[in-house]
Design a protein around this motif. Sequence first.
Motif, PDB file in Angstrom:
ATOM      1  N   ASP A  43       8.279   1.078   4.647  1.00 23.86           N
ATOM      2  CA  ASP A  43       9.391   1.676   3.912  1.00 23.86           C
ATOM      3  C   ASP A  43       9.157   3.167   3.728  1.00 23.86           C
ATOM      4  O   ASP A  43       8.048   3.593   3.388  1.00 23.86           O
ATOM      5  N   THR A  44      10.212   3.951   3.930  1.00 25.95           N
ATOM      6  CA  THR A  44      10.192   5.377   3.649  1.00 25.95           C
ATOM      7  C   THR A  44      11.261   5.648   2.599  1.00 25.95           C
ATOM      8  O   THR A  44      12.406   5.199   2.753  1.00 25.95           O
ATOM      9  N   PHE A  45      10.874   6.330   1.535  1.00 24.39           N
ATOM     10  CA  PHE A  45      11.781   6.621   0.421  1.00 24.39           C
ATOM     11  C   PHE A  45      11.928   8.116   0.236  1.00 24.39           C
ATOM     12  O   PHE A  45      10.980   8.872   0.405  1.00 24.39           O
ATOM     13  N   THR A  46      13.129   8.528  -0.162  1.00 25.79           N
ATOM     14  CA  THR A  46      13.359   9.871  -0.643  1.00 25.79           C
ATOM     15  C   THR A  46      14.374   9.800  -1.771  1.00 25.79           C
ATOM     16  O   THR A  46      15.376   9.113  -1.622  1.00 25.79           O
ATOM     17  N   PRO A  47      14.126  10.409  -2.925  1.00 30.21           N
ATOM     18  CA  PRO A  47      12.853  11.031  -3.306  1.00 30.21           C
ATOM     19  C   PRO A  47      11.753   9.982  -3.458  1.00 30.21           C
ATOM     20  O   PRO A  47      12.001   8.787  -3.305  1.00 30.21           O
ATOM     21  N   GLN A  48      10.561  10.452  -3.775  1.00 31.58           N
ATOM     22  CA  GLN A  48       9.429   9.551  -3.956  1.00 31.58           C
ATOM     23  C   GLN A  48       9.713   8.522  -5.044  1.00 31.58           C
ATOM     24  O   GLN A  48      10.405   8.809  -6.012  1.00 31.58           O
ATOM     25  N   ARG A  49       9.123   7.335  -4.906  1.00 28.45           N
ATOM     26  CA  ARG A  49       9.202   6.301  -5.928  1.00 28.45           C
ATOM     27  C   ARG A  49       8.096   6.567  -6.949  1.00 28.45           C
ATOM     28  O   ARG A  49       6.961   6.112  -6.787  1.00 28.45           O
ATOM     29  N   GLN A  50       8.401   7.321  -7.982  1.00 20.16           N
ATOM     30  CA  GLN A  50       7.389   7.626  -9.003  1.00 20.16           C
ATOM     31  C   GLN A  50       6.848   6.355  -9.653  1.00 20.16           C
ATOM     32  O   GLN A  50       5.702   6.318 -10.071  1.00 20.16           O
ATOM     33  N   ASP A  51       7.685   5.298  -9.706  1.00 19.45           N
ATOM     34  CA  ASP A  51       7.235   4.036 -10.295  1.00 19.45           C
ATOM     35  C   ASP A  51       6.168   3.353  -9.447  1.00 19.45           C
ATOM     36  O   ASP A  51       5.487   2.450  -9.925  1.00 19.45           O
ATOM     37  N   PHE A  52       5.968   3.776  -8.207  1.00 19.38           N
ATOM     38  CA  PHE A  52       4.930   3.210  -7.347  1.00 19.38           C
ATOM     39  C   PHE A  52       3.620   3.986  -7.459  1.00 19.38           C
ATOM     40  O   PHE A  52       2.584   3.518  -7.009  1.00 19.38           O
ATOM     41  N   LEU A  53       3.670   5.202  -8.013  1.00 15.67           N
ATOM     42  CA  LEU A  53       2.479   6.060  -8.031  1.00 15.67           C
ATOM     43  C   LEU A  53       1.661   5.866  -9.285  1.00 15.67           C
ATOM     44  O   LEU A  53       2.120   5.479 -10.298  1.00 15.67           O
ATOM     45  N   ARG A  90       0.864  -1.171   0.000  1.00 13.89           N
ATOM     46  CA  ARG A  90       0.000   0.000   0.000  1.00 13.89           C
ATOM     47  C   ARG A  90       0.903   1.223   0.000  1.00 13.89           C
ATOM     48  O   ARG A  90       1.769   1.360   0.860  1.00 13.89           O
ATOM     49  N   VAL A  91       0.702   2.118  -0.956  1.00 19.13           N
ATOM     50  CA  VAL A  91       1.419   3.391  -0.950  1.00 19.13           C
ATOM     51  C   VAL A  91       0.663   4.304   0.002  1.00 19.13           C
ATOM     52  O   VAL A  91      -0.515   4.597  -0.208  1.00 19.13           O
ATOM     53  N   LEU A  92       1.326   4.740   1.051  1.00 15.52           N
ATOM     54  CA  LEU A  92       0.698   5.564   2.082  1.00 15.52           C
ATOM     55  C   LEU A  92       0.913   7.036   1.740  1.00 15.52           C
ATOM     56  O   LEU A  92       0.832   7.414   0.582  1.00 15.52           O
ATOM     57  N   ALA A  93       1.199   7.855   2.722  1.00 15.78           N
ATOM     58  CA  ALA A  93       1.397   9.290   2.491  1.00 15.78           C
ATOM     59  C   ALA A  93       2.595   9.519   1.581  1.00 15.78           C
ATOM     60  O   ALA A  93       3.616   8.833   1.688  1.00 15.78           O
ATOM     61  N   HIS A  94       2.466  10.504   0.700  1.00 18.21           N
ATOM     62  CA  HIS A  94       3.575  10.875  -0.169  1.00 18.21           C
ATOM     63  C   HIS A  94       3.392  12.316  -0.605  1.00 18.21           C
ATOM     64  O   HIS A  94       2.290  12.819  -0.736  1.00 18.21           O
ATOM     65  N   GLY A  95       4.503  12.984  -0.775  1.00 19.28           N
ATOM     66  CA  GLY A  95       4.490  14.369  -1.213  1.00 19.28           C
ATOM     67  C   GLY A  95       5.870  14.947  -1.040  1.00 19.28           C
ATOM     68  O   GLY A  95       6.718  14.379  -0.359  1.00 19.28           O
TER      69      GLY A  95
END
Length: 106
Positions: free
Chosen positions: A96-106, A20-25
């Motif tokens: 998992d926390t990623f930086t920068p965002q995983r655009q491939d997950f969105l 599940r992709v949770l909060a992102h921004g």
Amino acid sequence: MFIYKKDIPLQDLGDGVSRRVLAHGGAMMAVEVSFETGAIGPMHNHVHEQLTYVLSGRFKFTIGEETHEVSAGDTLYKKPYIMHGCVCLEKGVLLDTFTPQRQDFL
């Protein structure tokens, strides 16, 4: 931003793994990944920095040349481009926390 788990679709990745992709921004995102016992997170690498917090279960993780068993409450750091992967020893969930965002997950 408020994210409610009930509103987020579970993505079945196959072979006992779902996410599940949770909060992102901005420059970061949080992702919940669930594993059945025996499921594998194959070795891979990416440009992102990644923190993994073990919410439940037991896992054998490899990061670079090191392999260790981890369980609930343990945290792992993966620098950009380092090879990493895991085997689930006991059904569990990772945050998992990623930086920068995983655009491939969105």
